[in-house]
Structure formats: C-alpha cells, structure tokens
Design an enzyme around this catalytic site. Structure first.
Site, short mmCIF file in Angstrom:
data_model
loop_
_atom_site.label_atom_id
_atom_site.label_comp_id
_atom_site.label_asym_id
_atom_site.label_seq_id
_atom_site.Cartn_x
_atom_site.Cartn_y
_atom_site.Cartn_z
CG ASP A 47 -19.43 19.35 20.97
OD1 ASP A 47 -20.73 19.02 20.50
OD2 ASP A 47 -18.70 19.20 20.90
CB SER B 232 -11.39 17.55 21.61
OG SER B 232 -12.87 17.48 21.11
CB SER C 268 -15.25 11.28 13.50
OG SER C 268 -15.81 11.06 15.16
CE1 TYR D 242 -18.74 25.63 16.72
CE2 TYR D 242 -17.22 26.81 17.85
CZ TYR D 242 -18.75 25.91 16.93
OH TYR D 242 -19.15 26.46 18.25
C1 GLA Z 1 -19.10 21.34 17.82
C2 GLA Z 1 -19.27 22.57 18.65
C3 GLA Z 1 -20.28 22.57 19.24
C4 GLA Z 1 -21.40 23.07 18.81
C5 GLA Z 1 -21.48 21.88 17.26
C6 GLA Z 1 -22.65 22.64 16.06
O1 GLA Z 1 -19.53 20.59 17.52
O2 GLA Z 1 -17.97 22.02 19.95
O3 GLA Z 1 -20.87 23.89 20.49
O4 GLA Z 1 -21.20 24.07 18.04
O5 GLA Z 1 -20.19 22.56 16.46
O6 GLA Z 1 -23.70 22.91 16.50
#
Ligand code: GLA
Length: 389
Positions: free
Chosen positions: A175, A131, A126, A225
């Site tokens: 995160d 993770s 989601s 990403y």
């Molecule tokens: C993911 C990455 C984070 C951050 C976000 C975007 O969740 O794990 O470190 O870069 O994307 O803000």
C-alpha cells in the site's frame, strides 16, 4: 481540491501567516497479487486520483495539532512531540503521530510542533488504503517542513514501519509503495522480496476500472489479517524443513504441490497454496497485460478472487456477492476483491458500453442479498504522493 482552497481551509482553522506546505497523497487499488506482499511475492497496484490533501505549517512550540475536514465535529486534535505514545482515544491522529515517531526512531528528530489540516475523498474504511495514504502524505509533510531528504520509496518504508510498529498492523509494503511511487495511467509491478519494480501502462481501450465498495463495517479485519500472516509464516517454517527457501513467493505451483505434505495442517496448506498460486498468477497476468491480452488478465483476476475465497478465506458474503454478480455481466472482463478483504472493496474491468448495466445489476442484486447498498466508483490512475502545486 485546489491548493488555494486547501490553504483557505487551513487558515480558517489555524489562522494566516507563515509558510504553508501542501501535499496530495493518493489511495490505491491493487489489480492482482493479493496477500502476496508479506510472502515475498509480486503485487500489481496503482495509485488513484482520489486521496488525502494536507496543508501544514511549523509551530514554535511542541504541539502537533490536527484538524480533519472529514471529522469536523472532532475539532482540533492535539498531540505533542514530547508524548508520542499511541493513544487509542485519539483515533485517526495515530496514523499521523506514528510518522513523527517513526522519523525519530530513524534518527530524524522532529524538533518542533505543527498545525495540520487534512481532508480526503477516499471512502472511509473501503480498503483503498486511506490509512497508508495518510501515513505517506504525513511522511512527505514532515520531510518538507523539516528539510529531511528522504525519497518517496523510503517514505513508503517509513510508512510501513509506522503501521507495523506504532499502529500494530503487520502489513506488507504494497500500500505504502503504491501510494508513494504511483504513476499516472500505470500500475506498478513490484517484487516485494527485492523491492525491484517496473511501471506497466494500463491501456484499457474502451474499458473502465470500476471499484465497488461493500460498505461492510470492518470489525475484526486487522486481527484476522495478522492471523493470516502468522499462518503463512508457520507454513513457510514447515516447508523450510524440506526446502531451501526464504519465502513462499520463491515457489512454483509444481514445487509447492510436491512438498505440500511438509505443512501439517490442511488450513495452513490452503493459505500457503493461495500465496504461491497468487504470486504465479500475478506474474502471468502482467505478461498478458503487456502483450495486450486484457481478456486473459481479467480471467486471472477472477481466478484470484476464487483463491482468496476458497483457500485464503478472506472474502465473505459481501465481496463474494459482488464478484459473482459482476461475473454474470456481459462486458465485465474481470472482477475480484482488492486489498486485505473481510469487507472493503472489489475491483472490476468493465467495457464502456456495459458500465451502466454493471452498476445497475450488481447494485440491485447486492441490495437484495445483503440488505444495504454498495457504492460504485469509476476511477482513474494517478500519480504518487507529492507537493500539491
Ligand atoms: C492490506 C495490506 C497490504 C497487503 C494487502 C493484501 O492492504 O496493507 O500490505 O498485504 O492487505 O494484499
């Protein structure tokens, strides 16, 4: 899930006896400050009350055995501390073994096996960081079972190290930090350049935080990403030829615009523009929230989405549909994608009396346009990773 229920589930798989450690590790939602954390900017995430539950016990041998209550059919997945390499076939267990490996890399050798039961209620894939929730939770489990003395902030760094070096996703610190350091009813205003942070109470009188899950399959999210991250790094290197900076997060909007021509490709200019403006927007948004201006905060959430859509190009039709439908609802204070993007979730602040209409209208129009349903969650902000009492 209570501690007793968790222990019962553990014992049903691994048998009774010995000392069993129980840990809860939340998911997270980022309110604003997206794709800024690997650009030396600010983020504003909070931990949720949904997350991952762990029960764990040391073993006498070197086996590490995992059982996920979410993937019961997979049964017990067995790994070993004498063979810690990443193993694609072994799915979710890589997030867990990655932490065993990371502790060892940092000189804290895990010298015995473990039995681990885990179960989570973060919707799968989601973008609410299931993770990172698993990584930080596993970090806590190892810390307690093996008597290491790593504080939560450092467990977050170990989690990021594992994700970068074991799982191959070049994520920033947001995160893991939000999950390890979360505080009930607060978001964390974190400067990712220094790791200085401050808690800011989320006082939403008469409003709710609603998370909307696109249910889009994630596909190429990780590689895209990493691609965005590389684009920003290249843009920074180009700017460094004319500016003495270490990160895009150091620039104001005006400084950026005065030097944007140093970036030789229009796509990279857009990527860097997002990083700079989003960081400034986050600083302003937190100021507004602190002064009680939730409406102003909401407008900046909307602007964040537009920038992620047009300049950073990480939204896609699913997230755009949700944001655009949300903005039409009277009583929606602000709405934007949250997390990495490319699917995943959006987050909205919605007035209490509008929540039902919000879910109904956004939900119906999403199905009409996308062909399958989104899921809606009214969420609460909870504490970071800790022992489950
Ligand atoms: C993911 C990455 C984070 C951050 C976000 C975007 O969740 O794990 O470190 O870069 O994307 O803000």
């Amino acid at each position: 899930m209570t501690k007793n229920e968790l222990i019962q589930k553990f014992e049903a798989v691994f048998g009774e006896g010995g000392e069993i450690v129980t840990v809860f590790s939340p998911g997270r939602v980022n309110m604003i400050g997206e794709h800024t954390d690997y650009n030396g900017g600010h983020v504003f995430p909070c931990a949720l009350t949904i997350g991952t539950y762990f029960a764990a016990r040391k073993r006498e041998d070197t086996k590490v055995r995992f059982f996920s209550g979410n993937f019961e059919k997979a049964g017990v997945v067995e790994r070993d501390i004498t063979a810690m390499e990443f193993d694609r076939e072994k799915g979710f267990s890589n997030y867990l073994m990655g932490m065993v490996w990371t502790y060892a890399q940092k000189g804290m050798v895990v010298d015995a096996g473990m039995d681990i039961y885990l179960w989570g209620n973060i919707p799968n894939a989601s973008g609410l960081s299931s993770s990172a929730s698993i990584e930080v939770g596993m970090g806590k489990v190892i810390n307690v079972l093996f008597g290491f003395d790593v504080c939560n902030k450092d467990i977050a760094l170990l989690g990021q190290y594992s994700e970068n070096n074991y799982n191959g996703v070049n994520c920033g610190i947001m995160d893991q930090f939000a999950i390890a350091m979360g505080k009930k009813d607060n978001a964390i205003f974190l400067d990712t350049a220094t790791l200085e942070y401050e808690y800011a109470p989320i006082v939403l009188d008469g409003m709710k935080i609603v998370i909307i899950c696109t249910n889009k399959k994630r596909g190429l999210a990780d590689s895209k990403y990493n691609e965005r991250r590389t684009e920003c790094e290249t843009a920074l290197a180009e700017l460094q030829k004319v500016l003495d900076i270490k990160a895009l997060g150091e620039l104001t909007e005006a400084e950026f615009e005065a030097n944007v021509d140093a970036i030789k490709c229009p796509v990279r200019q857009k990527r860097a523009r997002h990083a700079v403006y989003e960081n400034q927007r986050t600083v302003k948004a937190v100021d507004m929230l602190k002064s009680g201006d939730v409406e102003g905060f909401g407008k900046l959430m909307n602007a964040s989405h537009v920038s992620l859509r047009d300049d950073y190009e990480v939204t896609g039709i699913e997230l755009d549909t949700i944001a655009e439908e949300a903005w039409k609802i009277e009583g929606c204070v602000g709405a934007r994608m949250t997390g990495a993007g490319f699917g995943g979730c959006a987050v909205a602040i919605v007035k209490d009396e509008a929540v039902d209409a919000f879910i109904k209208n956004v939900g119906e129009n999403y199905v009409k346009k996308i062909g399958y349903a989104a899921d809606f969650y009214v969420v609460e902000i909870g504490d970071g990773t800790g022992i489950l009492e």
